[in-house]
Structure formats: C-alpha cells, structure tokens
Design a protein around this motif. Structure first.
Motif, mmCIF file in Angstrom:
data_model
loop_
_atom_site.group_PDB
_atom_site.id
_atom_site.type_symbol
_atom_site.label_atom_id
_atom_site.label_comp_id
_atom_site.label_asym_id
_atom_site.label_seq_id
_atom_site.Cartn_x
_atom_site.Cartn_y
_atom_site.Cartn_z
ATOM 1 N N GLN A 50 34.503 20.459 78.975
ATOM 2 C CA GLN A 50 35.946 20.668 78.683
ATOM 3 C C GLN A 50 36.754 20.569 80.001
ATOM 4 O O GLN A 50 36.319 20.453 81.049
ATOM 5 C CB GLN A 50 36.215 22.027 78.060
ATOM 6 N N THR A 53 42.006 22.362 82.723
ATOM 7 C CA THR A 53 43.173 23.277 82.184
ATOM 8 C C THR A 53 42.750 24.148 80.977
ATOM 9 O O THR A 53 43.152 25.101 80.997
ATOM 10 C CB THR A 53 44.165 22.316 81.748
ATOM 11 N N GLN A 54 41.975 23.491 80.339
ATOM 12 C CA GLN A 54 41.310 24.250 79.067
ATOM 13 C C GLN A 54 40.584 25.497 79.509
ATOM 14 O O GLN A 54 40.746 26.737 79.046
ATOM 15 C CB GLN A 54 40.642 23.440 77.788
ATOM 16 N N SER A 57 42.517 28.203 81.122
ATOM 17 C CA SER A 57 43.190 29.229 80.111
ATOM 18 C C SER A 57 42.337 29.918 79.545
ATOM 19 O O SER A 57 42.504 31.274 79.386
ATOM 20 C CB SER A 57 43.617 28.094 79.021
ATOM 21 N N TRP A 58 40.981 29.790 79.348
ATOM 22 C CA TRP A 58 40.120 30.425 78.526
ATOM 23 C C TRP A 58 39.364 31.508 79.526
ATOM 24 O O TRP A 58 39.230 32.646 79.342
ATOM 25 C CB TRP A 58 38.941 29.738 78.183
ATOM 26 N N PRO A 65 39.362 31.027 72.952
ATOM 27 C CA PRO A 65 39.338 29.703 72.058
ATOM 28 C C PRO A 65 38.752 30.349 70.858
ATOM 29 O O PRO A 65 38.254 31.277 70.543
ATOM 30 C CB PRO A 65 38.337 28.910 72.781
#
Length: 86
Positions: A50, A53-54, A57-58, A65
């Motif tokens: 992934q 940035t993702q 976030s998580w 998610p």
C-alpha cells in the motif's frame, strides 16, 4: 515456515523512509511476524504494498481501514508500536 531470506525481505519492505512508519512496521515485523500464520503473513505482505500515505493514515493517525486490512491494522495498533512513533 519463514526462511531467513523471506524475513529479511519483509524487514526491508518495512523501511518506508519515514520515522513513524519505519518504527511501527519494523517493530511489528521483528516482534510479531514469525508468530503470524501463513495467511496473515501474506496479508502483511499485501499491506506493505500500500501507498505510504494510506499506511500513515492507518498506522499513525489510527484511521482504521474497511475491508481485508482492518483486523491486521488493529493487531498492529494493539501491539503498541504505533504509540511509540509519536
């Protein structure tokens, strides 16, 4: 069963270039990866594909998610490594 070269490859993929992600992912891999079953290891490898940035976030901002990564992200967050990154 994980070979040492497989494990080194996973550790290398945990190096993302940001202090926070490196700490969270690397710590989880070093302390928990070998205890994962094969399907969890495959999911962790997919998680590492992934975008940063993702993942940030998580794993840094705790925005959970939906879908297939939710339980693994919760497991990583519950392991406490994300708390050390801030």
């Amino acid at each position: 069963q994980t070979t040492s070269s497989d494990f080194r490859r996973i550790l290398w993929r945990c190096r993302r270039g940001t202090r926070e992600l490196d700490l969270v992912l690397g710590s989880f891999a070093r302390q928990c990866y070998r205890n994962l079953d094969q399907s969890e290891r495959e999911l962790f490898a997919e998680l590492l594909e992934q975008q940063d940035t993702q993942l940030t976030s998580w794993l840094v901002y705790h925005e959970l998610p939906e879908g297939r990564f939710s339980s693994l992200v919760c497991r990583i967050l519950n392991a406490g490594f994300a708390d050390e990154s801030g």
